[in-house]
Design a protein around this motif. Structure first.
Motif, PDB file in Angstrom:
ATOM      1  N   LEU A 191       0.729  -1.147  -0.209  1.00  0.00           N
ATOM      2  CA  LEU A 191       0.194   0.299   0.393  1.00  0.00           C
ATOM      3  C   LEU A 191       0.944   1.529   0.134  1.00  0.00           C
ATOM      4  N   CYS A 192       1.652   1.048   0.752  1.00  0.00           N
ATOM      5  CA  CYS A 192       2.841   2.020   0.367  1.00  0.00           C
ATOM      6  C   CYS A 192       3.367   2.809  -0.422  1.00  0.00           C
ATOM      7  N   ALA A 193       3.792   1.827  -0.976  1.00  0.00           N
ATOM      8  CA  ALA A 193       4.569   2.210  -2.360  1.00  0.00           C
ATOM      9  C   ALA A 193       3.293   2.328  -3.646  1.00  0.00           C
ATOM     10  N   MET A 194       2.190   2.093  -3.386  1.00  0.00           N
ATOM     11  CA  MET A 194       0.703   2.131  -3.805  1.00  0.00           C
ATOM     12  C   MET A 194       0.979   4.100  -4.122  1.00  0.00           C
ATOM     13  N   THR A 195       1.182   4.402  -2.950  1.00  0.00           N
ATOM     14  CA  THR A 195       0.680   5.378  -2.901  1.00  0.00           C
ATOM     15  C   THR A 195       1.844   6.572  -2.110  1.00  0.00           C
ATOM     16  N   GLU A 196       2.790   6.318  -3.480  1.00  0.00           N
ATOM     17  CA  GLU A 196       3.845   6.758  -3.444  1.00  0.00           C
ATOM     18  C   GLU A 196       3.367   8.471  -4.185  1.00  0.00           C
ATOM     19  N   GLY A 197       3.937   9.983  -3.556  1.00  0.00           N
ATOM     20  CA  GLY A 197       3.194  10.580  -4.173  1.00  0.00           C
ATOM     21  C   GLY A 197       2.175  11.540  -3.935  1.00  0.00           C
ATOM     22  N   PHE A 198       1.321  10.664  -3.231  1.00  0.00           N
ATOM     23  CA  PHE A 198      -0.063  11.028  -2.835  1.00  0.00           C
ATOM     24  C   PHE A 198       0.206  12.140  -1.615  1.00  0.00           C
ATOM     25  N   THR A 199      -0.925  12.431  -1.009  1.00  0.00           N
ATOM     26  CA  THR A 199      -0.582  13.735   0.059  1.00  0.00           C
ATOM     27  C   THR A 199      -1.542  12.502   1.079  1.00  0.00           C
ATOM     28  N   GLY A 200      -1.768  13.463   2.252  1.00  0.00           N
ATOM     29  CA  GLY A 200      -2.449  12.923   3.254  1.00  0.00           C
ATOM     30  C   GLY A 200      -4.037  13.331   2.839  1.00  0.00           C
ATOM     31  N   ASP A 201      -4.298  13.949   2.343  1.00  0.00           N
ATOM     32  CA  ASP A 201      -5.869  14.271   2.013  1.00  0.00           C
ATOM     33  C   ASP A 201      -5.788  13.314   0.544  1.00  0.00           C
ATOM     34  N   GLU A 202      -5.322  13.201  -0.526  1.00  0.00           N
ATOM     35  CA  GLU A 202      -5.801  11.527  -0.845  1.00  0.00           C
ATOM     36  C   GLU A 202      -5.389  10.804  -0.175  1.00  0.00           C
ATOM     37  N   ILE A 203      -4.790  10.172   0.642  1.00  0.00           N
ATOM     38  CA  ILE A 203      -4.847   9.017   1.030  1.00  0.00           C
ATOM     39  C   ILE A 203      -5.927   8.996   1.880  1.00  0.00           C
ATOM     40  N   ARG A 204      -6.477  10.257   2.817  1.00  0.00           N
ATOM     41  CA  ARG A 204      -7.933   9.842   3.558  1.00  0.00           C
ATOM     42  C   ARG A 204      -8.977   9.850   2.428  1.00  0.00           C
ATOM     43  N   ILE A 205      -8.898  10.169   1.013  1.00  0.00           N
ATOM     44  CA  ILE A 205     -10.347  10.145   0.338  1.00  0.00           C
ATOM     45  C   ILE A 205     -10.234   8.985  -0.351  1.00  0.00           C
ATOM     46  N   ALA A 206      -9.220   8.149  -1.057  1.00  0.00           N
ATOM     47  CA  ALA A 206      -9.404   6.675  -1.341  1.00  0.00           C
ATOM     48  C   ALA A 206      -9.692   5.291   0.361  1.00  0.00           C
ATOM     49  N   CYS A 207      -8.925   5.884   1.685  1.00  0.00           N
ATOM     50  CA  CYS A 207      -9.688   5.319   2.348  1.00  0.00           C
ATOM     51  C   CYS A 207     -11.048   5.246   2.385  1.00  0.00           C
ATOM     52  N   LYS A 208     -11.347   6.482   2.557  1.00  0.00           N
ATOM     53  CA  LYS A 208     -12.856   6.922   2.538  1.00  0.00           C
ATOM     54  C   LYS A 208     -13.835   5.854   1.327  1.00  0.00           C
ATOM     55  N   GLU A 209     -13.408   5.949   0.105  1.00  0.00           N
ATOM     56  CA  GLU A 209     -13.866   4.859  -0.843  1.00  0.00           C
ATOM     57  C   GLU A 209     -13.677   3.667  -0.300  1.00  0.00           C
ATOM     58  N   ALA A 210     -12.527   3.217  -0.108  1.00  0.00           N
ATOM     59  CA  ALA A 210     -12.599   2.006   0.745  1.00  0.00           C
ATOM     60  C   ALA A 210     -13.987   1.690   1.492  1.00  0.00           C
ATOM     61  N   ALA A 211     -14.242   2.564   2.804  1.00  0.00           N
ATOM     62  CA  ALA A 211     -15.056   2.533   3.565  1.00  0.00           C
ATOM     63  C   ALA A 211     -16.379   2.369   2.700  1.00  0.00           C
ATOM     64  N   MET A 212     -16.408   3.281   1.687  1.00  0.00           N
ATOM     65  CA  MET A 212     -18.260   3.045   1.112  1.00  0.00           C
ATOM     66  C   MET A 212     -18.368   2.387   0.057  1.00  0.00           C
ATOM     67  N   MET A 213     -17.306   1.183  -0.051  1.00  0.00           N
ATOM     68  CA  MET A 213     -17.679   0.035  -0.786  1.00  0.00           C
ATOM     69  C   MET A 213     -18.284  -1.172   0.442  1.00  0.00           C
ATOM     70  N   VAL A 214     -17.505  -0.776   1.329  1.00  0.00           N
ATOM     71  CA  VAL A 214     -18.005  -1.876   2.692  1.00  0.00           C
ATOM     72  C   VAL A 214     -19.568  -1.212   2.629  1.00  0.00           C
ATOM     73  N   VAL A 215     -20.121  -0.172   2.470  1.00  0.00           N
ATOM     74  CA  VAL A 215     -21.737   0.753   2.485  1.00  0.00           C
ATOM     75  C   VAL A 215     -21.945  -0.232   1.975  1.00  0.00           C
ATOM     76  N   ARG A 216     -21.588   0.471   0.666  1.00  0.00           N
ATOM     77  CA  ARG A 216     -23.245  -0.248  -0.743  1.00  0.00           C
ATOM     78  C   ARG A 216     -22.305  -1.685  -0.633  1.00  0.00           C
ATOM     79  N   ASP A 217     -21.402  -2.238  -0.623  1.00  0.00           N
ATOM     80  CA  ASP A 217     -22.252  -4.195   0.222  1.00  0.00           C
ATOM     81  C   ASP A 217     -22.877  -4.275   0.764  1.00  0.00           C
ATOM     82  N   ARG A 218     -23.120  -3.453   1.875  1.00  0.00           N
ATOM     83  CA  ARG A 218     -24.462  -3.828   2.856  1.00  0.00           C
ATOM     84  C   ARG A 218     -25.448  -3.512   2.726  1.00  0.00           C
ATOM     85  N   ILE A 219     -26.241  -2.243   1.828  1.00  0.00           N
ATOM     86  CA  ILE A 219     -26.908  -2.391   1.312  1.00  0.00           C
ATOM     87  C   ILE A 219     -27.478  -3.053   0.448  1.00  0.00           C
TER      88      ILE A 219
END
Length: 472
Positions: A388-416
């Motif tokens: 994961l650290c290798a994939m996020t080379e050059g990412f800002t902290g906010d871009e990592i947060r957005i990716a984590c939020k998108e992953a959390a939304m995937m869980v929500v969509r799956d549960r719905i």
């Protein structure tokens, strides 16, 4: 416009005002007053006011404009300060191009101290100040005042004492400035800030440590007074300011100054506003003035098309930061952030004792951000976290947060999609956290959807930092 044209325009404006007053007297049935006005001003009967113009409509439109700009109704008249009891109260004539200033009504308390009534008790209609301690005793930094909305304001002495020796113009501007006071804990702590260790240590060294050990910060070791944070968008500049505000809200007054507060279309008022900002900050010292997107207020003065009013504002700002009347004992700390430091005027850059690059997080910083946002990553295999650290080379902290939020939304969509989750009644189980349920494959998929936008910009920031900044 020539002198003759200017003079004619002034004459027409005064004549039109007199006709409006005469027409208003006629509507109100004040015939004697109207006749006295006609006799004294020699108005001609060959002119009359247009059908769609009257004083009442103009008054209502002015009140609507004032309410929209300042968030409160204007005061048109005030109680005379020192008029004899038998003297009539005459209306003040408003000069063209100037705004009506008002002064809060003052009365005397049973102790003989001045008090303010109604709206004047609120600072910017939000903050209510009450007497907590004897005014002759020093104010403890830990003392706070509760405002009407339930927030807590640090170290605020009674505002009426700040007003006593100033004009009504100054008081109204001070009320506007006090709207930018942060009056509550923003619930952000240093241990939540990951990958910004250098900037965190400098902010603590400049603001917090001098309060804890004032005897050490003397002479040349006096704390830093101005720090500029620069870096690409999303690297955490505003996050640092929020954290500093939260960590010091019980001992330091925090002003979140914005261009909408400091910039005015009225001639000379922008300079007054920035001076009043420093006056109020000194009164409530120790204080922090935070200005986000600082380049918008401090762009280069030699740029093409620079307006004369903008130059006056910047000159006033420069003199307040580090001018002839500035003092080392002010205890006013200026914290600014920008995405384009090369657009800032060199005179402003000289006054920033520290210019800190907020870089994109390194591998260790990115690992810490994943651990803060998704605590379950601490239980994953190290190889997966390294991937994961290798994939996020050059990412800002906010871009990592957005990716984590998108992953959390995937869980929500799956549960719905599965009817609400694993519980049999179609609802999520109590205490179930969406974030801790994120899987490695989901996070990888979310990271592939994010493209780092700051890669070209960060190299420009690093080059500028090598020339003008402070190396860490």
């Amino acid at each position: 416009m020539s002198f003759e044209q200017d003079k004619r325009s002034l004459y027409e404006r005064r004549r039109n005002i007199l006709y409006l007053v005469s027409n208003y007297f006629s509507i109100m049935g004040l015939t004697q007053s109207r006749q006295a006005l006609l006799d004294e001003t020699h108005l001609s009967e060959e002119f009359e006011v247009c059908d769609n113009i009257d004083l009442d409509t103009m008054y209502q439109e002015y009140c609507s404009y004032y309410q929209l700009k300042f968030g409160k109704a204007p005061r048109i008249v005030k109680k005379a300060d020192s008029q004899p009891a038998t003297a009539p109260v005459l209306p003040q004539r408003k000069q063209s191009g100037c705004k009506k200033r008002t002064q809060p009504k003052q009365t005397l308390s049973p102790r003989g101290e001045p008090e303010v009534d109604g709206e004047a008790k609120g600072l910017g209609n939000n903050l209510t100040v009450s007497q907590l301690v004897n005014p002759n005793q020093p104010v403890s930094p830990s003392k706070v005042v509760e405002n009407g909305s339930g927030g807590m304001v640090p170290n605020l002495r009674p505002f009426i004492r700040l007003h006593e020796n100033f004009s009504s113009d100054w008081k109204e501007l001070a009320d506007l400035i006090c709207r930018d006071l942060i009056k509550k804990d923003l619930h952000q702590r240093w241990n939540q800030v990951k990958g910004l260790d250098t900037a965190v240590s400098l902010l603590k060294e400049s603001v917090i440590t001098p309060l804890q050990y004032p005897e050490l910060f003397v002479g040349l070791a006096k704390p830093w007074r101005c720090i500029l944070l620069h870096g690409p968008p999303g690297t955490g500049k505003t996050l640092l300011a929020r954290t500093l505000c939260s960590e010091t809200h019980e001992s330091i007054t925090f002003f979140n100054a914005t261009a909408s507060t400091l910039i005015s279309k009225w001639r000379g008022e922008s300079e007054k506003l920035v001076r009043v900002l420093y006056d109020v900050a000194r009164f409530y010292a120790p204080s922090i003035i935070f200005i986000d997107e600082f380049d918008g207020l401090a762009s280069r003065r030699d740029s093409v098309g620079e307006h004369e009013a903008s130059k006056r504002f910047k000159n006033e700002f420069l003199s307040l930061i580090d001018g002839l009347d500035s003092s080392e004992e002010e205890r006013v700390f200026l914290l600014a952030s920008t995405n384009i430091p090369w657009e800032i005027d060199p005179a402003f850059l000289r006054r920033f004792e520290k210019k800190i690059l907020i870089d994109v997080p390194a591998a260790d910083g990115r690992r810490a951000i994943f651990g803060e946002l998704l605590p379950d990553t601490a239980t994953w295999a190290r190889e997966r976290v390294d991937e994961l650290c290798a994939m996020t080379e050059g990412f800002t902290g906010d871009e990592i947060r957005i990716a984590c939020k998108e992953a959390a939304m995937m869980v929500v969509r799956d549960r719905i999609g599965k009817g609400g989750g694993p519980s049999s009644n179609g609802k999520s189980s109590p205490g179930t956290s969406t974030a801790t349920a994120v899987q490695f494959d989901q996070l990888k998929s979310a990271l592939r959807q994010i493209q780092p936008a700051s890669v070209p910009l960060i190299e420009k920031h690093r080059e500028w930092n090598r020339k003008f900044g402070n190396q860490s």
